[in-house]
Enzyme design. Structure first.
Site, PDB file in Angstrom:
ATOM      1  N   SER A 129       0.843  -1.200   0.000  1.00  0.00           N
ATOM      2  CA  SER A 129       0.000   0.000   0.000  1.00  0.00           C
ATOM      3  C   SER A 129       0.879   1.251   0.000  1.00  0.00           C
ATOM      4  CB  SER A 129      -0.966  -0.057   1.192  1.00  0.00           C
ATOM      5  OG  SER A 129      -1.998   0.878   1.056  1.00  0.00           O
ATOM      6  N   HIS A 164      -3.958  -1.809  -4.429  1.00  0.00           N
ATOM      7  CA  HIS A 164      -5.370  -2.186  -4.252  1.00  0.00           C
ATOM      8  C   HIS A 164      -6.178  -1.982  -5.543  1.00  0.00           C
ATOM      9  CE1 HIS A 164      -4.129  -2.081  -0.106  1.00  0.00           C
ATOM     10  NE2 HIS A 164      -4.002  -0.772  -0.108  1.00  0.00           N
TER      11      HIS A 164
END
Length: 246
Positions: A129, A164
């Site tokens: 992330s 993501h």
């Protein structure tokens, strides 16, 4: 300064904080030709969240490595000690959270420059992330609330990164729009479950926990606005992993 021929970093779409099988963590450790590599977790993007730190230690204490953590919100090391500590690591694993805040804190403490030096010396840099976003020139982020582009990063990897890509609503369309408009340069979109290794700026390995999870190259296109190319990934399985557990 000792400079090595291979500078390596990995973008992770999973790991100890999201997966139960540990395959991506084993894959990361398998990239290091050291029996018990030193692995430093950097949880700056989460504000050094205690639960996140404990989760890391729970996952890595059982592996054949020497885990440690660098906390900056309650920093204890002076500048010389910080440099010695970071440059002694074989792997630096950056956690998720707020990308923009993390970069600002790193610069306040000089960690950005130390990570560049570690990279030049052969330390494997990786993260999930925000910990994937930070290595590129720019990234796709929710650091400011709504999804947007961030034209900031350490620029150790050319282009941009979007984490993501498959799991958060709006990610795919928003990142493609940013690349199409040139708000972000062409880059890499990482689906959850994927690990992508770059050596000297080139993609040299790509793995996935499931056949459905992929890595994409996203580039501006004069005809369609943006092009998206799915890249082949090796499917990880326990029988194919280097045994890194103690």
């Amino acid at each position: 300064m000792t400079v090595v021929s291979e500078r390596r970093l990995a973008l992770l779409g999973g790991g100890f904080s999201t997966d139960d099988d540990g395959l991506l963590d084993d894959w990361v450790l398998g990239q290091v030709p050291v029996r018990r590599p030193k692995v430093c977790f950097v949880p700056t993007a989460s504000g050094d969240a205690p639960a996140y730190i404990e989760q890391f230690f729970e996952a890595y204490r059982s592996r054949s490595c020497e885990p440690s953590v660098l906390q900056l919100f309650r920093r204890e090391l002076d500048d010389d000690e910080l440099r010695t500590f970071l440059l002694s690591q074989d792997v630096v694993y950056v956690g998720g959270g707020n990308t923009a805040n993390m970069l600002a804190v790193w610069r306040a403490h000089g960690v950005d420059q130390l990570l560049r030096e570690a990279f030049d010396r052969g330390t494997l840099l990786c993260g999930i992330s925000a910990g994937a976003n930070c290595w590129a020139e720019g990234s796709h982020t929710d650091s400011f609330g709504p999804l947007t582009h961030l034209s900031d990063g350490l620029s150790l990897l050319s282009g941009s990164v979007c984490p993501h890509y498959d799991s958060e609503p709006g990610r795919r369309a928003s990142y493609q729009a940013a690349v199409a408009s040139r708000a972000l340069p062409a880059g890499w979109a990482v689906e959850d479950g994927v690990g992508a290794l770059f050596t000297n700026g080139h993609l040299t390995d790509c793995v996935t926990l499931t056949p459905e999870a992929l890595l994409y190259r996203v580039e501006p296109d004069t005809d369609s606005g943006v092009s998206e190319q799915a890249l082949p990934c090796r499917l990880l399985a326990r029988t194919h992993q280097v045994n890194q557990r103690a």
